[in-house]
Enzyme design. Structure first.
Site, PDB file in Angstrom:
ATOM      1  N   LYS A  54      -0.376  47.270   2.379  1.00 49.23           N
ATOM      2  CA  LYS A  54      -0.888  47.427   3.746  1.00 49.23           C
ATOM      3  C   LYS A  54      -2.315  47.972   3.710  1.00 49.23           C
ATOM      4  CE  LYS A  54       3.685  47.953   5.716  1.00 49.23           C
ATOM      5  NZ  LYS A  54       4.819  48.807   6.055  1.00 49.23           N
ATOM      6  N   GLN A  98       6.493  54.707   7.097  1.00 52.83           N
ATOM      7  CA  GLN A  98       7.204  53.785   6.208  1.00 52.83           C
ATOM      8  C   GLN A  98       8.676  54.180   6.116  1.00 52.83           C
ATOM      9  OE1 GLN A  98       5.762  51.044   4.964  1.00 52.83           O
ATOM     10  NE2 GLN A  98       7.632  50.396   3.946  1.00 52.83           N
ATOM     11  N   ASP A 121       4.235  49.146  14.698  1.00 48.82           N
ATOM     12  CA  ASP A 121       5.438  48.586  14.066  1.00 48.82           C
ATOM     13  C   ASP A 121       6.379  47.981  15.116  1.00 48.82           C
ATOM     14  OD1 ASP A 121       6.012  48.432  11.370  1.00 48.82           O
ATOM     15  OD2 ASP A 121       6.552  50.551  11.173  1.00 48.82           O
TER      16      ASP A 121
HETATM   17  N1  GUN Z   1      10.214  49.360   5.534  1.00 47.76           N
HETATM   18  C1  GUN Z   1      10.498  48.059   5.287  1.00 47.76           C
HETATM   19  N2  GUN Z   1       9.901  47.276   6.197  1.00 47.76           N
HETATM   20  C2  GUN Z   1       9.222  48.084   7.030  1.00 47.76           C
HETATM   21  C3  GUN Z   1       8.388  47.860   8.160  1.00 47.76           C
HETATM   22  O1  GUN Z   1       8.166  46.731   8.617  1.00 47.76           O
HETATM   23  N3  GUN Z   1       7.872  48.965   8.738  1.00 47.76           N
HETATM   24  C4  GUN Z   1       8.118  50.223   8.277  1.00 47.76           C
HETATM   25  N4  GUN Z   1       7.580  51.248   8.930  1.00 47.76           N
HETATM   26  N5  GUN Z   1       8.875  50.471   7.238  1.00 47.76           N
HETATM   27  C5  GUN Z   1       9.418  49.399   6.616  1.00 47.76           C
END
Ligand code: GUN
Length: 282
Positions: A54, A98, A121
């Site tokens: 990211k 996350q 998100d």
């Molecule tokens: N963990 C796995 N996929 C995601 C996601 O799309 N967003 C977040 N915040 N954590 C994740």
């Protein structure tokens, strides 16, 4: 019949180029860049890779990213305080925590603490509620990527039978709502569904998000269907989808590969949401 491959990597790359232009325009017009804060609690290896990807994607297109690393044993209060600080930071337009979080932390409480205006998100209950009733708000990244991939086929979604296998809050439920909004007739299936094969064989659009590697073969697929494989399970070091690609490719009309299908689109939609947030939060 051999299916056309929906190339998520190429599509993501095209979208990211256009997002780069949007950021330059934002910078010229408003004098600031979009800012994304990512909180990572603990040292889960998969989460570390996701967060690094990211960060890299942000850098490539001009989003300022700030990764906040917190120890595995921090208290929930400490994490909530950090989120509160970011909620009040004008240079931060998007906040992402996350997941998964360590088991002593209440994930729902943490997600609910994020300012919905910065919920890139799309996991906050206010954001999901807006999606449910059809109000403007951030769309969760993987479902938003899936809809973009389906549209890439050029096929009209209206009136089609879409079957979603999986009912998670992150993928299954929201993508079903978004397909409904596109006027599909939607069936949601899950681990307790009876006659899964018969139902999925009826799908014009099949979205598979079960997290069970290579469990859906050509016997579950209607001739000519659009098949979107959301699965990403590491098996012996290799990334596997939920669909048996080599069989499904001879039955489907369109299909996403793993890797290179849904995966690259998810981060791209996060970048898109962060830019939207930056426009909204002057
Ligand atoms: N963990 C796995 N996929 C995601 C996601 O799309 N967003 C977040 N915040 N954590 C994740």
């Amino acid at each position: 019949m051999t299916a056309k491959i929906i190339d998520g990597k190429a599509l993501a790359s095209r979208i990211r180029s256009s997002l780069k232009n949007d950021i330059q325009k934002l910078s010229r017009e408003k004098g600031y860049l979009p800012g994304l804060a990512v909180i990572l609690v603990g040292k889960d290896p998969a989460s570390q890779i996701y967060v690094r990807n990211k960060e890299k994607a942000c850098k490539e297109i001009g989003i300022e990213s700030r990764v906040i690393y917190m120890e595995e044993n921090i208290s929930q209060d400490e994490l909530l305080r950090e989120i509160n600080t970011l909620n009040n930071d004008k240079s931060i337009h998007g906040i992402l925590v996350q997941l998964p979080l360590p088991s002593h932390i209440d994930e729902d409480a943490v997600i609910s603490a994020i300012d919905p205006m910065k919920d890139v998100d799309g996991f906050h209950p206010v954001t999901t509620g807006k999606l449910f009733v059809g109000q403007m708000g951030f769309e969760p990244c993987t479902p938003k990527g899936i809809i973009t991939l389906i549209k890439e086929t050029g096929q009209d979604i209206t009136g089609k039978h879409a079957v979603v296998i999986g009912r998670s809050n992150i993928v299954g439920k929201p993508v079903a709502i978004m397909l409904l909004r596109e006027n599909a007739t939607v069936t949601i299936c899950h681990s307790k569904t009876k006659k899964l094969k018969e139902i999925s064989k009826n799908a014009d659009i099949l979205v598979v998000a079960m997290g069970r590697p290579e469990s859906i073969d050509d016997g579950y697929i209607k001739e000519g269907a659009i098949v979107i494989d959301v699965g990403t399970t590491r098996v012996d070091g290799k990334l596997k989808g939920d669909v048996v690609f080599d069989k499904a490719v001879h039955k489907a009309g369109w299909i996403t590969p793993v890797p290179g299908g849904v995966g690259p689109m998810t981060i791209t939609m996060l970048l898109k949401n962060t830019i939207l947030a930056a426009y909204g939060n002057e």
